[in-house]
Design a protein around this motif. Structure first.
Motif, mmCIF file in Angstrom:
data_model
loop_
_atom_site.group_PDB
_atom_site.id
_atom_site.type_symbol
_atom_site.label_atom_id
_atom_site.label_comp_id
_atom_site.label_asym_id
_atom_site.label_seq_id
_atom_site.Cartn_x
_atom_site.Cartn_y
_atom_site.Cartn_z
ATOM 1 N N VAL A 1 -3.886 -12.331 45.801
ATOM 2 C CA VAL A 1 -2.578 -12.966 45.709
ATOM 3 C C VAL A 1 -1.621 -12.478 46.793
ATOM 4 C CG1 VAL A 1 -1.609 -11.282 44.085
ATOM 5 C CG2 VAL A 1 -0.768 -13.621 44.058
ATOM 6 N N VAL A 2 -1.861 -11.279 47.378
ATOM 7 C CA VAL A 2 -0.982 -10.777 48.434
ATOM 8 C C VAL A 2 -1.694 -10.698 49.780
ATOM 9 C CG1 VAL A 2 0.585 -9.512 46.926
ATOM 10 C CG2 VAL A 2 -1.507 -8.404 47.730
ATOM 11 N N ASN A 3 -2.791 -11.432 49.916
ATOM 12 C CA ASN A 3 -3.531 -11.438 51.179
ATOM 13 C C ASN A 3 -3.382 -12.774 51.901
ATOM 14 O OD1 ASN A 3 -4.481 -8.829 50.822
ATOM 15 N ND2 ASN A 3 -6.346 -9.506 49.750
ATOM 16 N N ASN A 4 -3.554 -12.709 53.232
ATOM 17 C CA ASN A 4 -3.540 -13.905 54.082
ATOM 18 C C ASN A 4 -2.232 -14.688 53.955
ATOM 19 O OD1 ASN A 4 -6.284 -13.459 54.974
ATOM 20 N ND2 ASN A 4 -6.922 -14.192 52.934
ATOM 21 N N LEU A 5 -1.114 -13.953 53.998
ATOM 22 C CA LEU A 5 0.205 -14.582 53.891
ATOM 23 C C LEU A 5 0.719 -14.945 55.282
ATOM 24 C CD1 LEU A 5 1.878 -12.100 51.350
ATOM 25 C CD2 LEU A 5 0.394 -14.066 50.874
ATOM 26 N N SER A 6 1.277 -16.138 55.413
ATOM 27 C CA SER A 6 1.892 -16.536 56.685
ATOM 28 C C SER A 6 3.357 -16.119 56.744
ATOM 29 C CB SER A 6 1.779 -18.041 56.882
ATOM 30 O OG SER A 6 2.439 -18.733 55.826
ATOM 31 N N TYR B 1 2.454 -1.132 58.881
ATOM 32 C CA TYR B 1 1.944 -2.492 58.712
ATOM 33 C C TYR B 1 3.051 -3.424 58.228
ATOM 34 C CZ TYR B 1 -1.446 -6.157 57.616
ATOM 35 O OH TYR B 1 -2.151 -7.331 57.588
ATOM 36 N N PHE B 2 3.663 -3.079 57.109
ATOM 37 C CA PHE B 2 4.841 -3.797 56.638
ATOM 38 C C PHE B 2 5.481 -2.931 55.557
ATOM 39 C CE2 PHE B 2 6.985 -7.393 54.283
ATOM 40 C CZ PHE B 2 7.854 -7.721 55.306
ATOM 41 N N LEU B 3 6.386 -2.072 55.995
ATOM 42 C CA LEU B 3 6.970 -1.061 55.117
ATOM 43 C C LEU B 3 8.492 -1.144 55.163
ATOM 44 C CD1 LEU B 3 6.616 1.571 53.368
ATOM 45 C CD2 LEU B 3 6.889 2.826 55.509
ATOM 46 N N MET B 4 9.098 -1.289 54.001
ATOM 47 C CA MET B 4 10.556 -1.247 53.911
ATOM 48 C C MET B 4 10.956 0.199 53.632
ATOM 49 S SD MET B 4 13.232 -3.708 51.866
ATOM 50 C CE MET B 4 12.329 -3.701 50.319
ATOM 51 N N ARG B 5 11.755 0.762 54.520
ATOM 52 C CA ARG B 5 12.117 2.171 54.394
ATOM 53 C C ARG B 5 13.547 2.379 54.880
ATOM 54 N NH1 ARG B 5 8.065 4.308 59.211
ATOM 55 N NH2 ARG B 5 9.313 3.670 60.982
ATOM 56 N N SER C 1 -1.761 -9.183 55.179
ATOM 57 C CA SER C 1 -2.364 -8.889 53.883
ATOM 58 C C SER C 1 -1.870 -7.537 53.388
ATOM 59 C CB SER C 1 -3.895 -8.866 53.980
ATOM 60 O OG SER C 1 -4.397 -10.151 54.304
ATOM 61 N N LEU C 2 -1.283 -7.527 52.205
ATOM 62 C CA LEU C 2 -0.773 -6.291 51.612
ATOM 63 C C LEU C 2 -1.792 -5.642 50.683
ATOM 64 C CD1 LEU C 2 2.882 -7.420 50.816
ATOM 65 C CD2 LEU C 2 2.056 -6.099 52.775
ATOM 66 N N GLY C 3 -2.889 -6.334 50.434
ATOM 67 C CA GLY C 3 -3.959 -5.790 49.606
ATOM 68 C C GLY C 3 -5.228 -5.629 50.416
ATOM 69 N N ASP C 4 -6.298 -5.201 49.741
ATOM 70 C CA ASP C 4 -7.621 -5.105 50.357
ATOM 71 C C ASP C 4 -7.660 -4.128 51.524
ATOM 72 O OD1 ASP C 4 -10.258 -5.871 50.156
ATOM 73 O OD2 ASP C 4 -10.092 -7.320 51.782
ATOM 74 N N LYS C 5 -6.902 -3.010 51.392
ATOM 75 C CA LYS C 5 -6.852 -2.060 52.497
ATOM 76 C C LYS C 5 -7.927 -0.985 52.402
ATOM 77 C CE LYS C 5 -3.651 -4.052 54.693
ATOM 78 N NZ LYS C 5 -3.994 -4.757 55.922
ATOM 79 N N LEU C 6 -7.864 -0.172 51.369
ATOM 80 C CA LEU C 6 -8.806 0.929 51.237
ATOM 81 C C LEU C 6 -9.323 0.984 49.807
ATOM 82 C CD1 LEU C 6 -6.798 3.652 53.183
ATOM 83 C CD2 LEU C 6 -8.905 2.576 53.963
ATOM 84 N N PRO C 7 -10.534 1.500 49.607
ATOM 85 C CA PRO C 7 -11.046 1.602 48.230
ATOM 86 C C PRO C 7 -10.243 2.620 47.428
ATOM 87 C CG PRO C 7 -12.473 2.765 49.761
ATOM 88 C CD PRO C 7 -11.474 2.021 50.595
ATOM 89 N N ASP C 8 -10.282 2.469 46.119
ATOM 90 C CA ASP C 8 -9.502 3.384 45.282
ATOM 91 C C ASP C 8 -10.196 4.735 45.161
ATOM 92 O OD1 ASP C 8 -11.589 2.855 43.599
ATOM 93 O OD2 ASP C 8 -10.402 1.880 42.054
ATOM 94 N N ASP C 9 -9.402 5.742 44.748
ATOM 95 C CA ASP C 9 -9.950 7.064 44.473
ATOM 96 C C ASP C 9 -9.468 7.481 43.101
ATOM 97 O OD1 ASP C 9 -7.325 7.785 44.749
ATOM 98 O OD2 ASP C 9 -7.588 8.972 46.568
ATOM 99 N N GLY D 1 -5.288 6.090 49.993
ATOM 100 C CA GLY D 1 -4.841 6.943 51.080
ATOM 101 C C GLY D 1 -3.566 6.449 51.708
ATOM 102 N N ASP D 2 -3.362 6.834 52.952
ATOM 103 C CA ASP D 2 -2.072 6.620 53.586
ATOM 104 C C ASP D 2 -1.710 5.156 53.798
ATOM 105 O OD1 ASP D 2 -1.472 9.314 53.798
ATOM 106 O OD2 ASP D 2 -2.696 9.512 55.602
ATOM 107 N N PHE D 3 -2.659 4.298 54.051
ATOM 108 C CA PHE D 3 -2.328 2.947 54.475
ATOM 109 C C PHE D 3 -2.580 1.909 53.388
ATOM 110 C CE2 PHE D 3 -3.159 5.503 58.224
ATOM 111 C CZ PHE D 3 -1.956 5.340 58.898
ATOM 112 N N ASN D 4 -2.203 2.235 52.180
ATOM 113 C CA ASN D 4 -2.187 1.286 51.074
ATOM 114 C C ASN D 4 -0.741 1.020 50.665
ATOM 115 O OD1 ASN D 4 -4.977 1.557 51.152
ATOM 116 N ND2 ASN D 4 -5.171 1.410 48.937
#
Length: 431
Positions: free
Chosen positions: A196-201, A227-231, A303-311, A317-320
């Motif tokens: 739902v949060v992947n492949n967004l235009s 990547y896309f971070l509001m800070r 894409s805000l999802g599908d970055k790294l596998p869970d632990d 990790g850092d880029f999720n």
């Protein structure tokens, strides 16, 4: 001769204060003042704004009675809600509050006993009920007071706790992110709910925030590092100015006229339309910064999802995607968000200024909004799971930071620390 007179004056002064200096009373178990009973909740301030949202039906406030020092006998203390104090409070504070009708509260005990040799009674409560029947945005006064105490006095300044009971139309619940961050396990690689949060235009991220301290160089609000971070803040950048870093770089430029204030509630929104290379920040529904040249490459989606596998923490990790965390190995605390957050959302469109302004404080029917990808109200008020209100199943979860660099212990927070009381977010879009 003059020296002799000075010596005489000094000797007289010593004699004058000698009775005080020679007082050998042991005050380790006794106060030099009369023993007095008081409410522990009224020791530092005797007014509490008890504000809650319109859906709350009941809540209990707990308290205890304390003594200045232990008594040799049991001390019996009577309790009451003293409605007669309402007019006195209003006159003193130039207010016009109504007394809370008896049907909306119950004092669970009208008497407590402080045992001999002790200074504190058992914990007791006052239960407020049928709160959803109260008129919205009207403040009622409930003066909880000590009626009397056997064998000791009553400390007048801490005798009464004035509860200002108000059913509010405003947001009254938010999560405090200090020493913790929030992960979204459903966004991680391999999760079926990340689509739902992947492949967004185009994308909009928004949230309501209050920063309590800007001590860090960077305070991460939400998103994915680099990547896309509001800070808020960055190296060689004001630590009170909104900023983002995307795959195309940082936005906006330094501007000391665009700084946020500590302790203030803000609705913040970040929009990015990749096709038009337009990126913008909105604060309280008003355009703050915009660029129409952020991009212009072969990137056609984000894409805000599908970055790294869970632990073990449900993130990789850092880029999720996180709330209150960005880059930092092993859950580095240096970029935490020291403040509160609520009403966080992700849309698959770049919302207009009018749309943002109109819906800053609530999305009435989130499951019927096709462009709404995720919606965390942060209104649970208890626990460590934050529900995704869209129905897409991307609930968020609290993860504590490590204490120190040795990673031997993690921070822990009580419900009261994670969900602070006394919150009321003013609605600036209702003139």
């Amino acid at each position: 001769m003059r020296i002799h007179k000075l010596y005489q004056c000094f000797a007289a002064a010593v004699l004058l204060f000698l009775p005080v200096a020679c007082d050998n009373t042991d005050y380790s178990e006794k106060s030099p003042f009369d023993n007095s009973a008081y409410l522990n909740v009224a020791a530092s301030k005797n007014t509490e704004a008890f504000t809650f949202n319109r859906k709350v039906t009941s809540q209990t406030k707990t308290f205890a009675v304390k003594l200045s020092y232990p008594s040799g006998d049991d001390v019996k203390v009577s309790l009451k809600v003293d409605a007669s104090l309402t007019s006195e409070y209003n006159a003193k504070n130039d207010t016009h509050y109504e007394v809370l009708p008896e049907t909306y509260y119950q004092l669970l005990k009208t008497e407590v006993v402080i045992p001999a040799g002790k200074t504190t009674s058992e914990e007791v409560g006052i239960k407020f009920s049928k709160l959803d029947e109260l008129e919205i945005d009207v403040t009622y006064l409930c003066p909880l007071s000590i009626g009397g105490a056997d064998g000791v006095g009553v400390m007048d300044g801490s005798r009464t706790m004035y509860y200002l009971v108000r059913r509010s139309s405003a947001i009254t619940t938010a999560m405090n992110l200090k020493n913790i961050y929030v992960a979204v396990p459903g966004f991680d690689k391999g999760s079926s709910t990340s689509d739902v949060v992947n492949n967004l235009s185009a994308v909009t991220m928004e949230a309501i925030i209050r920063v309590n301290s800007f001590q860090q160089e960077i305070s991460s609000i939400m998103g994915i590092e680099q990547y896309f971070l509001m800070r808020i803040g960055d190296k060689e950048f004001p630590n009170r100015q909104l900023q983002t870093q995307t795959t195309f770089g940082k936005f906006p430029e330094i501007n000391n006229q665009k700084l946020l204030l500590a302790g203030e509630w803000y609705h913040v929104a970040l929009t990015w339309d990749i096709a038009t290379a337009t990126i913008a920040f909105y604060v309280n529904g008003q355009l703050q910064s915009i660029s129409t040249s952020h991009g212009k490459s072969d990137l056609t989606s984000i894409s805000l999802g599908d970055k790294l596998p869970d632990d073990e923490f449900g993130n990789g990790g850092d880029f999720n995607f996180y709330f209150g965390r960005s880059y930092g190995e092993s859950h580095d605390i240096s970029r935490q968000f020291d403040g509160e957050i609520c009403e966080a959302r992700i849309w698959n469109v770049a919302r207009t200024q009018e749309q943002i302004y109109q819906n800053m404080y609530e999305i009435s029917n989130p499951t019927t909004e096709p462009a709404l990808c995720a919606y965390w109200k942060f209104d649970e008020g208890t626990g460590t799971v934050v529900a995704d209100r869209t129905g897409h199943g991307n609930d968020a979860k609290v993860v504590p930071y490590w204490k120190g660099s040795d990673h031997l212990e993690m921070y822990s927070k009580t419900d009261a620390e994670l969900w602070p009381s006394g919150i009321e977010v003013p609605k600036v879009n209702q003139e």
